[in-house]
Design a protein around this motif. Structure first.
Motif, mmCIF file in Angstrom:
data_model
loop_
_atom_site.group_PDB
_atom_site.id
_atom_site.type_symbol
_atom_site.label_atom_id
_atom_site.label_comp_id
_atom_site.label_asym_id
_atom_site.label_seq_id
_atom_site.Cartn_x
_atom_site.Cartn_y
_atom_site.Cartn_z
ATOM 1 N N GLU A 59 1.156 1.562 -8.634
ATOM 2 C CA GLU A 59 0.939 1.031 -7.299
ATOM 3 C C GLU A 59 -0.361 1.516 -6.655
ATOM 4 O O GLU A 59 -1.118 0.697 -6.121
ATOM 5 C CB GLU A 59 2.134 1.370 -6.408
ATOM 6 C CG GLU A 59 2.015 0.787 -5.000
ATOM 7 C CD GLU A 59 3.266 1.022 -4.174
ATOM 8 O OE1 GLU A 59 3.233 0.720 -2.962
ATOM 9 O OE2 GLU A 59 4.270 1.494 -4.735
ATOM 10 N N PRO A 60 -0.679 2.841 -6.684
ATOM 11 C CA PRO A 60 -1.936 3.287 -6.057
ATOM 12 C C PRO A 60 -3.166 2.634 -6.678
ATOM 13 O O PRO A 60 -4.106 2.259 -5.970
ATOM 14 C CB PRO A 60 -1.921 4.799 -6.276
ATOM 15 C CG PRO A 60 -0.487 5.151 -6.467
ATOM 16 C CD PRO A 60 0.114 3.988 -7.179
ATOM 17 N N THR B 140 5.183 -4.522 -3.308
ATOM 18 C CA THR B 140 3.836 -4.095 -3.710
ATOM 19 C C THR B 140 2.907 -5.301 -3.835
ATOM 20 O O THR B 140 1.734 -5.242 -3.441
ATOM 21 C CB THR B 140 3.884 -3.333 -5.043
ATOM 22 O OG1 THR B 140 4.718 -2.192 -4.905
ATOM 23 C CG2 THR B 140 2.486 -2.881 -5.459
ATOM 24 N N ALA B 141 3.440 -6.401 -4.381
ATOM 25 C CA ALA B 141 2.621 -7.611 -4.492
ATOM 26 C C ALA B 141 2.206 -8.107 -3.110
ATOM 27 O O ALA B 141 1.051 -8.513 -2.905
ATOM 28 C CB ALA B 141 3.398 -8.704 -5.228
ATOM 29 N N GLY B 142 3.135 -8.051 -2.150
ATOM 30 C CA GLY B 142 2.786 -8.433 -0.784
ATOM 31 C C GLY B 142 1.748 -7.504 -0.187
ATOM 32 O O GLY B 142 0.837 -7.949 0.525
ATOM 33 N N ILE C 44 -3.447 -1.131 -5.660
ATOM 34 C CA ILE C 44 -3.875 -1.296 -4.268
ATOM 35 C C ILE C 44 -5.346 -0.925 -4.103
ATOM 36 O O ILE C 44 -6.101 -1.611 -3.406
ATOM 37 C CB ILE C 44 -2.981 -0.455 -3.343
ATOM 38 C CG1 ILE C 44 -1.576 -1.073 -3.287
ATOM 39 C CG2 ILE C 44 -3.569 -0.366 -1.938
ATOM 40 C CD1 ILE C 44 -0.583 -0.300 -2.457
ATOM 41 N N ALA C 45 -5.784 0.148 -4.777
ATOM 42 C CA ALA C 45 -7.194 0.539 -4.699
ATOM 43 C C ALA C 45 -8.096 -0.544 -5.281
ATOM 44 O O ALA C 45 -9.144 -0.894 -4.710
ATOM 45 C CB ALA C 45 -7.409 1.862 -5.424
ATOM 46 N N ALA C 46 -7.690 -1.091 -6.431
ATOM 47 C CA ALA C 46 -8.487 -2.148 -7.060
ATOM 48 C C ALA C 46 -8.525 -3.395 -6.186
ATOM 49 O O ALA C 46 -9.578 -4.047 -6.049
ATOM 50 C CB ALA C 46 -7.919 -2.485 -8.436
ATOM 51 N N ALA C 47 -7.388 -3.729 -5.569
ATOM 52 C CA ALA C 47 -7.346 -4.891 -4.678
ATOM 53 C C ALA C 47 -8.270 -4.690 -3.482
ATOM 54 O O ALA C 47 -8.916 -5.636 -3.007
ATOM 55 C CB ALA C 47 -5.924 -5.152 -4.208
ATOM 56 N N GLY C 48 -8.351 -3.461 -2.977
ATOM 57 C CA GLY C 48 -9.248 -3.172 -1.863
ATOM 58 C C GLY C 48 -10.700 -3.403 -2.237
ATOM 59 O O GLY C 48 -11.479 -3.981 -1.462
#
Length: 430
Positions: free
Chosen positions: A96-97, A44-46, A100-104
């Protein structure tokens, strides 16, 4: 440069430095935060790190047109708010969702901020002052990242998730400060890129016209190789080579990275005085030779047996030489992008070059990581020596297509002044 434009440029640089300072709090710890603190695993980090590149590639094709149609101010404000929301979201996300959304959101915001700030610096500078303005931006970026990382290391505690919430909160606030800083900037309605740019019908075109600009296409190809051979290897192939082949400790790798930043911070303005009056294509060509020496030093560090001190010094020298090359490029490449751009397409040219950078930063770690994972270290070093020599060749070839004003503004004949209507200032309107 007028007093008003000087004040505007100082606000832009201040906001840029503070956002880099906030970014420094989180960048070194993002992988550990996602994989260990939130207990979401290394995969997930990757994925989170990959999302940054994916988000940038998704938004940058549309960013340039938005900048040129609406102006850089509203786009910069929107990007700053988006990045702040993404940063705060990362600090609070526990699944995880959500991560990933925040990273986007964070990746998209940061990606858009880069060409908007570059365009604003172009609008607030002249051909004569642009190199120094971009050198200052690069200096403040590295200083902010370094200081932020240092302070972040004092705050962070992997046993206390709340400490990471503090880090991401600081980053979010700094993005909002950037948005507030640029919101108060007053820009001229017309960017100051005349006298050094083409005046043909490319000014009326879009992507097709940009692709028809052979000099810009060559600069983009050159930029891809530069970012692939340097930044794209820091966190993948080069670090793996240093640990696995040179046998240095992770702590020593941190010293090497610190040497890179130290060279940039200490040498930036000395280097600026040496290169700003020289031909840009030849400065870039010289960087290719410096990076060739850097990769030769890295390769030699793996061949030294029985003297770990010499091997360690060679790796640290590699990172330091990269820093010297970066300091030479900061007052050279970004101003050249601006001077190639027709006045109505500055945003598109900056965004196109930012897109090329993101592509290289996505491909570089992937290639470096795969070759390191397969143990192909000899081929890896040989490939990057070839890339560095390729930078020199591509730069010299590109120089043949540049006008004297584009390649060396200080040495070009002074343009004949023409009457011009007074520029009206423009403020942000969303």
């Amino acid at each position: 440069m007028t007093t008003a434009m000087g004040a505007a440029l100082r606000r832009i640089q201040l906001g840029n430095a503070l956002s880099a300072f906030g970014n420094g709090f989180t960048v070194p710890f993002l992988f550990i935060y996602v994989s260990q603190v939130r207990d979401l695993g290394a995969s997930t980090a990757g994925a989170v790190l990959a999302i940054f590149a994916v988000a940038a590639l998704a938004v940058l094709p549309f960013t340039g047109r938005a900048i040129d149609r609406r102006g850089p101010l509203p786009v910069a404000i929107a990007a700053s708010v988006t990045a702040a929301v993404g940063s705060m979201g990362l600090g609070l996300a526990d699944s995880e969702p959500l991560v990933i959304a925040a990273a986007g959101l964070l990746g998209a915001g940061i990606a858009v901020i880069q060409p908007t700030l570059a365009t604003m610096i172009v609008w607030c500078s002249t051909t004569a002052t642009r190199s120094r303005a971009f050198a200052m931006q690069f200096f403040l970026n590295n200083l902010g990242l370094g200081v932020g990382g240092l302070l972040g290391g004092l705050i962070v505690d992997t046993d206390q998730p709340s400490s990471f919430v503090t880090l991401f909160s600081i980053e979010a606030v700094m993005f909002l400060v950037l948005g507030a800083a640029v919101a108060t900037v007053r820009l001229p309605r017309v960017p100051r890129v005349d006298d050094a740019v083409p005046t043909d019908d490319r000014a009326n075109g879009g992507l097709r016209a940009l692709l028809g600009d052979r000099a810009m296409v060559q600069l983009c190809a050159l930029g891809f190789v530069m970012f692939f051979a340097c930044y794209g290897q820091f966190e993948s192939g080069l670090s793996a080579f240093a640990v696995e082949v040179t046998r240095i400790s992770p702590a020593t790798l941190g010293v090497a990275l610190a040497a890179n930043t130290a060279v940039i911070v200490l040498a930036q303005f000395v280097v600026l005085k040496l290169v700003e009056r020289r031909r840009r294509s030849r400065v870039i060509a010289a960087v290719g030779l410096i990076w060739t020496v850097a990769w030769v030093a890295a390769g030699a560090s793996g061949l030294v047996h029985g003297s770990q001190a010499i091997a360690t010094a060679a790796i640290i020298s590699t990172y330091a030489l990269f820093g010297l090359g970066e300091a030479m490029l900061s007052p050279t490449v970004a101003p050249l992008v601006a001077d190639l751009a027709p006045s109505s397409r500055v945003g598109q040219y900056n965004s196109a070059f930012a897109l090329v950078k993101q592509l290289a930063l996505a491909v570089g770690p992937a290639v470096g990581g795969l070759m390191a994972g397969a143990g192909m270290y000899v081929a890896y070093i040989a490939m990057l020596i070839g890339c560095s020599l390729g930078i020199t060749v591509l730069a010299l070839r590109m120089g043949r297509r540049l006008t004297p004003a584009q390649d060396s503004p200080f040495r070009a004949p002074a343009p004949v002044p023409t009457p011009r209507a007074e520029r009206e200032p423009v403020t942000a309107s969303v």
